[in-house]
Design a protein around this motif. Structure first.
Motif, short mmCIF file in Angstrom:
data_model
loop_
_atom_site.label_atom_id
_atom_site.label_comp_id
_atom_site.label_asym_id
_atom_site.label_seq_id
_atom_site.Cartn_x
_atom_site.Cartn_y
_atom_site.Cartn_z
N ALA A 149 73.03 -87.76 -56.95
CA ALA A 149 74.32 -87.74 -56.21
C ALA A 149 74.76 -86.31 -56.35
O ALA A 149 75.37 -85.62 -55.18
N ASP A 150 74.70 -85.70 -57.33
CA ASP A 150 74.91 -84.27 -57.51
C ASP A 150 74.03 -83.17 -56.75
O ASP A 150 74.74 -82.36 -55.73
N ARG A 151 73.00 -83.50 -56.34
CA ARG A 151 72.07 -82.68 -55.58
C ARG A 151 72.43 -82.75 -53.96
O ARG A 151 72.33 -81.89 -53.37
N MET A 152 72.93 -84.14 -53.82
CA MET A 152 73.18 -84.57 -52.63
C MET A 152 74.47 -83.96 -52.08
O MET A 152 74.95 -84.23 -51.00
N GLU A 199 79.30 -92.67 -63.09
CA GLU A 199 79.65 -92.30 -64.22
C GLU A 199 80.17 -93.45 -64.97
O GLU A 199 80.24 -93.21 -66.41
N GLU A 200 81.24 -94.29 -64.53
CA GLU A 200 81.76 -95.32 -65.13
C GLU A 200 80.51 -96.31 -65.81
O GLU A 200 80.81 -96.66 -66.98
N GLU A 249 69.48 -100.96 -72.54
CA GLU A 249 70.45 -99.96 -72.31
C GLU A 249 70.00 -98.72 -72.19
O GLU A 249 70.66 -97.73 -71.47
N ARG A 250 68.94 -98.15 -72.93
CA ARG A 250 68.34 -97.02 -72.83
C ARG A 250 67.74 -96.86 -71.48
O ARG A 250 67.91 -95.64 -70.86
N LEU A 251 67.09 -97.67 -70.93
CA LEU A 251 66.72 -97.69 -69.37
C LEU A 251 67.59 -97.60 -68.62
O LEU A 251 67.61 -96.80 -67.53
N GLU A 252 68.68 -98.41 -68.48
CA GLU A 252 69.86 -98.09 -67.60
C GLU A 252 70.59 -96.79 -67.85
O GLU A 252 70.64 -96.15 -66.52
N SER A 253 70.62 -96.34 -68.85
CA SER A 253 71.32 -95.05 -68.92
C SER A 253 70.34 -93.74 -68.35
O SER A 253 70.79 -93.13 -67.47
N LEU A 295 70.33 -91.03 -61.10
CA LEU A 295 71.18 -91.58 -59.74
C LEU A 295 72.36 -90.30 -59.73
O LEU A 295 72.70 -89.86 -58.64
N LEU A 296 72.67 -89.95 -60.92
CA LEU A 296 73.96 -88.94 -60.98
C LEU A 296 73.25 -87.50 -60.69
O LEU A 296 74.03 -86.83 -59.85
#
Length: 112
Positions: A79-82, A93-94, A65-69, A75-76
């Motif tokens: 996505a923000d920078r792009m 986000e979900e 779960e830590r790795l996924e987070s 990725l977020l």
């Protein structure tokens, strides 16, 4: 089993994002996950007490779960920078929220 169902839902939520960014989804090899799985199998093989086996499983869950987070945070940020549209950001986000909750549940299991 519940974690498997959640993971399936997360994959279903994220796969369509590849169409939006015009990319092909694929399997990503992960040395980290392979190592975690191998370590888990070695530990479980040595554990005689079922409660200790459950603790090993819960700790593996926390680590994943830590790795996924962490991956979702990256990725977020991308996505923000792009400046990607909400149709990409919202599913990420979900999924990040679910990973955070999964980590909290896994922590609770190891505290019992």
């Amino acid at each position: 089993m519940a974690h498997s169902e959640t993971t399936t839902e997360q994959i279903g939520r994220i796969e369509p994002l590849f169409n939006v960014i015009e990319a092909e989804p694929g399997v990503i090899e992960s040395d980290v996950l392979d190592t975690l799985t191998s370590e888990r199998e070695d530990l479980i093989a040595d554990v005689q007490d079922p409660a200790l086996g459950d603790l090993v499983e819960a700790e593996l869950g926390r680590t994943i779960e830590r790795l996924e987070s962490t991956k979702l945070e990256t990725l977020l940020a991308l996505a923000d920078r792009m400046d990607l549209p909400d149709e990409i950001v919202e599913p990420l986000e979900e999924t990040k929220t679910e990973a955070t909750k999964g980590l909290e549940r896994a922590k609770e299991l190891t505290e019992i």
